[in-house]
Design an enzyme around this catalytic site. Sequence first.
Site, PDB file in Angstrom:
ATOM      1  N   ASP A 182      -8.246 -32.870  26.462  1.00 19.46           N
ATOM      2  CA  ASP A 182      -8.776 -32.537  24.336  1.00 19.46           C
ATOM      3  C   ASP A 182     -10.421 -32.870  24.523  1.00 19.46           C
ATOM      4  O   ASP A 182     -10.641 -34.241  24.582  1.00 19.46           O
ATOM      5  CB  ASP A 182      -7.982 -33.459  23.616  1.00 19.46           C
ATOM      6  CG  ASP A 182      -8.169 -33.179  22.357  1.00 19.46           C
ATOM      7  OD1 ASP A 182      -8.949 -33.126  21.816  1.00 19.46           O
ATOM      8  OD2 ASP A 182      -6.922 -33.794  21.768  1.00 19.46           O
ATOM      9  N   LYS A 206     -12.449 -31.580  13.223  1.00 15.79           N
ATOM     10  CA  LYS A 206     -13.341 -32.432  13.029  1.00 15.79           C
ATOM     11  C   LYS A 206     -15.240 -31.675  13.142  1.00 15.79           C
ATOM     12  O   LYS A 206     -15.290 -31.597  12.483  1.00 15.79           O
ATOM     13  CB  LYS A 206     -13.258 -33.357  14.551  1.00 15.79           C
ATOM     14  CG  LYS A 206     -11.473 -33.625  14.338  1.00 15.79           C
ATOM     15  CD  LYS A 206     -10.862 -34.832  13.674  1.00 15.79           C
ATOM     16  CE  LYS A 206      -9.320 -34.882  13.330  1.00 15.79           C
ATOM     17  NZ  LYS A 206      -8.620 -34.966  14.541  1.00 15.79           N
TER      18      LYS A 206
HETATM   19  C1  LIG Z   1      -7.562 -35.099  15.333  1.00 16.07           C
HETATM   20  C2  LIG Z   1      -7.467 -34.830  16.280  1.00 16.07           C
HETATM   21  C3  LIG Z   1      -6.245 -33.736  16.475  1.00 16.07           C
HETATM   22  C4  LIG Z   1      -4.938 -33.041  15.585  1.00 16.07           C
HETATM   23  O1  LIG Z   1      -6.221 -32.113  15.694  1.00 16.07           O
HETATM   24  P1  LIG Z   1      -5.448 -31.412  13.888  1.00 16.07           P
HETATM   25  O2  LIG Z   1      -6.706 -30.755  13.586  1.00 16.07           O
HETATM   26  O3  LIG Z   1      -5.348 -32.654  12.951  1.00 16.07           O
HETATM   27  O4  LIG Z   1      -4.091 -31.136  13.645  1.00 16.07           O
HETATM   28  C5  LIG Z   1      -6.252 -34.175  18.283  1.00 16.07           C
HETATM   29  N1  LIG Z   1      -6.785 -34.283  19.379  1.00 16.07           N
HETATM   30  C6  LIG Z   1      -7.520 -35.462  18.547  1.00 16.07           C
HETATM   31  C7  LIG Z   1      -8.468 -36.477  20.154  1.00 16.07           C
HETATM   32  C8  LIG Z   1      -7.843 -35.920  17.433  1.00 16.07           C
HETATM   33  O5  LIG Z   1      -9.196 -36.408  17.375  1.00 16.07           O
END
Ligand SMILES: *Cc1c(COP(=O)(O)O)cnc(C)c1O
Length: 393
Positions: A182, A206
């Site tokens: 991730d 994000k």
């Molecule tokens: C926000 C986030 C997610 C999940 O993403 P959404 O778009 O809210 O479903 C997954 N991993 C990380 C590191 C995040 O900051």
Amino acid sequence: MTGHHPQTRAVHPPVIVPAGSRPLSVPLYQGHLFSFEAADDLAAAFGGPDEAFFYARMSNPTVRSLERAVTELEGGAAALATASGMGAVSTVLMSLLRSGDHVIAQTTLYGGTFALFQDLAERWGVDVTYVSGDDPAEVRDALRPATRLLYLESVANPTTHVTDLPAYTAAVRGTDVLTVVDNTFAPGLCKPIEHGADIVIHSATKYLSGHGDVIGGIAVFADPGVHRRVWDHAIDLGSAADPFGAWLTVRGLATMPLRVARQSASALDIARRLAAHPSVTRVHYPGLPGHPQHEVARRLLPDGSGGVLAFEPAGGRDAGRVFSEAVRLISLGPSLGNIATLVMHPASTSHRQMDAATLAAAGIGEATVRLSIGLEDPDDLWSDIDQALAKAT
Ligand SMILES: *Cc1c(COP(=O)(O)O)cnc(C)c1O
């Protein structure tokens, strides 16, 4: 359509398909379906993601533009855009795992991902071993014949822990284990595929979209065969990205490297000022020499450590909470990667179910405050932080 009744003509407006020139920016194909002249051509479209566009749960040209752009950004072979970041996480996990499989995952997981692993363990019989992310030997010790995935985060929330990706992917080299990273916190800064990862996940909500107006996600695959395996399940799971969100994300990508560079520079500046402040006991930012993985960050994030930092104001839990409410320019809110600066106090919000000991095990103090630095002038941000610190400590 001339010769038909007005209502018939109303249903069939002229659809312009450009010929002789091409749009310079990515068009928004909001329509969910395409029509064909020949039934055989439609039948062929069912064959896979690279056939003709026919139904937006399978593919859509706007979504494909996003997938190609992020594939290139991450140096992968193909990508799958999804309705949210968790849509990307769940689609990858549910497509590649079955009951009896084993996963090795880092403890400092995003909350939604951790909850999904708990669910996969309890209801689907997927066994998960958690590792600290600080010593690749723990992966070699945890490996079993049933291990299918190694799940990591390039930079973890909220402690900004940086995982030594080359060392961790090396620990599973020569096995069939796929490494998923991730990379939401470090788009364009860290390239997990270059460090041996097989799949890179982003919450496009994000930094990729960046303007706080999209919920979206994407998974990039180093191997087209793995992409195809996941795509086959994704169309049944129904995790497809909406074209409008994909279009906004493509638009956001145009300025993503500039935004992230500026956010990283401002975050380093704010981190240094916090570290020098008498009412701050600790600052977590990979760009600071005192950070536990500073050396790893210098290798993996040579152009900047991202826009997220955390710190501990003196005075414990109350100080963290009061700080998060005392800011004026900065907004109290749960997200990150936005053009506007955001603050969170995990102990009283996102991590409120955890007691002090559990928080400490996750590396989070009761006072810890997370800041996601935006594009404001750092001097204005500092004035706000300084006045909020005065109230909190
Ligand atoms: C926000 C986030 C997610 C999940 O993403 P959404 O778009 O809210 O479903 C997954 N991993 C990380 C590191 C995040 O900051």
